[in-house]
Design a protein around this motif. Structure first.
Motif, short mmCIF file in Angstrom:
data_model
loop_
_atom_site.label_atom_id
_atom_site.label_comp_id
_atom_site.label_asym_id
_atom_site.label_seq_id
_atom_site.Cartn_x
_atom_site.Cartn_y
_atom_site.Cartn_z
N LYS A 148 1.04 -1.23 0.11
CA LYS A 148 -0.38 0.09 0.10
C LYS A 148 0.90 1.22 0.07
N SER A 149 1.89 1.20 0.84
CA SER A 149 2.76 2.82 0.89
C SER A 149 3.25 2.91 -0.24
N SER A 150 4.32 1.76 -1.10
CA SER A 150 4.88 1.57 -1.57
C SER A 150 4.08 2.56 -3.19
N LEU A 198 -3.00 10.05 3.25
CA LEU A 198 -3.06 9.78 4.56
C LEU A 198 -2.88 8.18 4.79
N ASP A 199 -1.34 7.69 5.18
CA ASP A 199 -1.21 6.67 5.21
C ASP A 199 -1.24 5.73 6.98
N ASP A 200 -1.85 4.32 7.85
CA ASP A 200 -1.25 4.19 8.32
C ASP A 200 -2.60 4.60 9.29
N ILE A 201 -3.32 5.11 9.01
CA ILE A 201 -4.58 5.23 10.05
C ILE A 201 -4.92 4.69 10.67
#
Ligand SMILES: Nc1ncnc2c1ncn2[C@@H]1O[C@H](COP(=O)(O)OP(=O)(O)OP(=O)(O)O)[C@@H](O)[C@H]1O
Ligand SMILES: [Mg+2]
Length: 397
Positions: free
Chosen positions: A55-57, A165-168
């Motif tokens: 996802k982050s990538s 907005l990552d790792d929410i």
């Protein structure tokens, strides 16, 4: 040939965009929406997928692309440790500030941040945004207005804003977040004709359900994009690109092994690739390097991704290990008790029931209700592959 400096593999962090593979369909879809956003239409996307699936990538790849090709100002904020809206908003604006820092038009927007821009020279840390609590509360409440003012100031330079907005995962468990997001979207829709802001929320699939539970009408707002395993072709493409980037060669046999054991999981292709990279000593990855790499990666995966308690049990128990090997290679995530029993000898069959119970209790296996009685599945993709990798252990001669 032998002077290894830096591995092109990045287990544990988002992949650099030059080595990013796959996700073509989802990315094309997202770019279509981004184009609409650049015409002024605010848009919201929820990117979800299991841990380590990429996802982050993907967010980082998209951010790079919209910044360079679509002339957006793009930020990617990690909110893993954030539990309040104030801290979230502070980080968003700090990241925006950092992104513009060093641009010729920094002066245009810096005044918006008032006297709370902190120039930090120490340790090369560039810039911070540290307003008092009261101002932060105001920014939370008037988030749309603040963004709109920022957009006005950068109108000549950028077409829009991309905010990931990552790792929410922690934040979405709070009803304040769900309500805040809902009002943000509603206010933008009712008060602004032009609001070129693309928001991407990133989290685990179960978090989306959580969010919809807390604020049911939110779910109509998000477009959902889910990502899953990569195909073997994509894994192969990644591995060859990665080795090519450091001018190493790889035999077909070695490639096939690495692809097979990666099983479409990005974390595994990086762990295996990295291990192989350091094991090889002549610049050409052959079958032996690849096999050794798989074993060494199994060890890392065990230590890094498995619960320590589970790791010890799988490592230590001889009896269970011989059963595990027979469950099949490659182990599939789902299996039926009866099928496995036919492969076991008398002794193993006797302990098989206990084995299943123990593994269920440890949280490695769960009953697979959808597939009827006697059906089991590993709770995630990594466990079965880990066990399979381990079973390649060369027998002491
Ligand atoms: N499309 C891709 N191409 C190449 N490598 C990738 C790709 N996607 C992910 N990776 C690699 O896989 C690993 C996991 O990726 P990433 O951190 O992006 O996953 P994630 O879904 O954000 O994980 P988490 O749930 O832990 O936040 C990293 O080593 C990353 O470099
Ligand atoms: Mg991530």
């Amino acid at each position: 040939m032998n002077n290894k400096e830096k591995s092109p593999f990045t287990p544990g962090s988002p992949v650099p965009y030059e080595l990013f593979v796959g996700r073509q369909k989802q990315i094309r879809e997202i770019f279509r929406y981004v184009d609409q956003t650049s015409m002024g239409k605010q848009d919201n996307l929820f990117l979800m997928g299991d841990r380590g699936i990429g996802k982050s990538s993907m967010a980082s790849f998209i951010r790079h692309f919209v910044a360079t090709q679509k002339n957006f100002l793009g930020i990617h904020v990690f909110l893993g440790k954030v539990s309040t809206l104030e801290e979230m908003v502070r980080l968003i604006f700090e990241q925006l500030l950092k992104e513009v820092h060093g641009q010729t038009w920094f002066g245009n927007i810096s005044e918006l941040f008032g006297k709370y821009i902190k120039q930090i020279g120490l340790f090369g840390i560039s810039i911070g945004f540290t307003p008092p609590k009261q101002d932060l509360e105001e920014l939370v409440k008037r988030f749309p207005e603040a963004l709109s003012n920022l957009l006005k100031k950068m109108k000549e330079q950028r077409k829009g804003l991309f905010i990931a907005l990552d790792d929410i995962n922690g934040l979405v468990e709070k009803v304040e977040f769900a309500n805040w997001y809902k009002s943000f979207v509603d206010e933008v829709a009712t008060h602004y004709n032009e609001f070129p802001v693309y928001m991407m929320l990133i989290g685990l699939p179960e978090k989306r359900e959580m969010l919809s539970h807390l604020q049911p009408s939110l779910m109509r707002i998000f477009r959902i994009v889910e990502i899953d395993k990569l195909s073997n072709e994509e894994v192969g493409q990644f591995i060859s690109q990665a080795f090519e980037s450091v001018k190493m060669k790889i035999s077909q046999e070695a490639m096939d092994l690495m692809v097979k054991f990666s099983s479409g999981l990005p974390v595994l292709m990086h762990e295996i690739g990295d291990a192989v990279f350091w094991i090889d000593s002549d610049g050409t990855v052959d079958r032996e390097d690849a096999l050794q790499g798989v074993l060494s990666a199994a060890k890392h995966v065990g230590e890094k991704y498995l619960d320590p308690q589970i790791y010890r049990v799988i490592q230590r128990s001889q009896r269970y290990n011989s059963i595990l090997k027979k469950i099949g290679a490659p182990l599939s995530r789902n299996f039926v008790k009866k099928d496995i029993e036919t492969r076991l000898n008398e002794n193993e069959r006797r302990v098989f029931h206990n084995f299943l119970r123990r593994f269920k209790k440890l949280g490695i296996l769960e009953t697979d209700i959808e597939h009827g009685s006697g059906a089991y599945r590993f709770v995630n993709e990594i466990y079965p592959i880990y066990i399979w990798m381990q079973s390649q252990e060369p027998k002491p001669s």
